[in-house]
Design an enzyme around this catalytic site. Structure first.
Site, short mmCIF file in Angstrom:
data_model
loop_
_atom_site.label_atom_id
_atom_site.label_comp_id
_atom_site.label_asym_id
_atom_site.label_seq_id
_atom_site.Cartn_x
_atom_site.Cartn_y
_atom_site.Cartn_z
N ASP A 1 -5.32 5.91 2.45
CA ASP A 1 -5.46 5.08 1.25
C ASP A 1 -5.96 5.99 0.13
O ASP A 1 -6.98 6.68 0.28
CB ASP A 1 -6.48 3.97 1.53
N TYR B 1 -0.85 -4.93 -13.84
CA TYR B 1 -0.06 -3.69 -13.76
C TYR B 1 -0.05 -2.97 -15.12
O TYR B 1 -0.29 -1.77 -15.21
CB TYR B 1 1.36 -4.02 -13.30
#
Ligand SMILES: NC(=O)c1ccc[n+]([C@@H]2O[C@H](COP(=O)([O-])OP(=O)(O)OC[C@H]3O[C@@H](n4cnc5c(N)ncnc54)[C@H](O)[C@@H]3O)[C@@H](O)[C@H]2O)c1
Length: 252
Positions: free
Chosen positions: A63, A158
């Site tokens: 990650d 986003y």
């Protein structure tokens, strides 16, 4: 000044995604040595493919927000290749995002998008920067999005995250410039990738093409060629810049 990447050691995040894979292929063909990281285990296959073709790559499934894992990844790459010349920050949450009014975005999703797209970019860059500082050279390339310039509706988290990437590019360029490290950004327009085509209609794609000066979408390869330019010595005196690659839809 050369566009040659031969022997340069380049870290690529999001290396198992559509753009990531294509990018790895091109950088390997240029004889760059690669450190590849992605959340999915597929990144190992991406690295194996590089090795099969006679290239050189180290990979880790991790990650991008996990500081310890990313530090270990960067250390592995340095141990194997002895230097770090470039970072290409592709990893992001984009695929699978559903278009929603911003009031409807679940708080958990909001946090995740900002975390991966902003914090992840910070973490990989900050772990690589000390090696580049010692070398007094390096090039970092961040991937933003042209949505920032026209405020694409339905994906506020986003757009916010990719706007942050623009600001980070400039601030990182200021801080790292004195060490000979350049930081630039690419803002792609809509690309014909699976991650886009699964969420938008042909009609919308047609509208985007019709409003671009070149009447076409940019391709992932256009983005990669731009990244190659920023990673290479051909852009030696360019830093803190954002280049929109979108077929000529957004003009600054
Ligand atoms: N496709 C487009 O139209 C478009 C347009 C503008 C910008 N972009 C940007 O281009 C880049 C690549 O886009 P793509 O279409 O190839 O998307 P993609 O979803 O195929 O690739 C993103 C990759 O990031 C990885 N990733 C996600 N979260 C991660 C995490 N926490 N840790 C490590 N890796 C993680 C994913 O596993 C995936 O492999 C992204 O930064 C995206 O925001 C894409």
């Amino acid at each position: 000044m050369s566009e040659n990447l031969e022997g340069k050691v380049i870290l690529v995040s999001g290396a198992a995604g559509e753009m990531g894979r294509r990018c790895v292929k091109l950088l390997a063909a240029e004889k760059a040595k690669l450190g590849l990281v992605d959340l999915t285990e597929d990144v190992k296959m991406v690295a194996e493919d590089v090795l099969k073709e006679g290239g050189d790559a180290v990979s880790r499934s991790a990650d991008i927000c996990n500081e310890q894992e990313i530090r270990a990844f960067v250390n592995d790459v340095f141990e194997k290749f002895g230097r770090i010349d470039g970072v290409l920050n592709i990893a992001a949450i984009y695929r699978g995002l559903v278009n929603r009014d911003f009031g409807e975005i679940p708080a958990k999703e909001w946090g995740k998008v900002l975390d991966v797209n902003i914090t992840g970019t910070w973490i990989l860059t900050k772990e690589a920067a000390p090696f580049m500082k010692k070398q007094k050279a390096g090039s970092i390339v961040n991937i933003s999005s042209a949505t920032v310039f026209f405020g694409a509706p339905g994906m506020l988290h986003y757009v916010a995250s990719k706007a942050a990437v623009l600001g980070m590019t400039k601030a990182m360029a200021q801080e790292l410039g004195p060490y000979g490290i350049r930081v630039n950004c690419i803002a792609p327009g809509l690309l014909p990738t699976e991650s886009s085509l699964e969420r938008i209609s042909d009609e919308y794609v047609g509208k985007i093409k019709a409003t671009a000066a070149l009447r076409k979408l940019a391709s992932p390869d256009d983005i990669i060629e731009t990244a190659k330019f920023f990673l290479s010595d051909a852009s030696n005196s360019i830093t803190g810049q954002t280049l929109i690659v979108d077929g000529g839809r957004v003009f600054l």
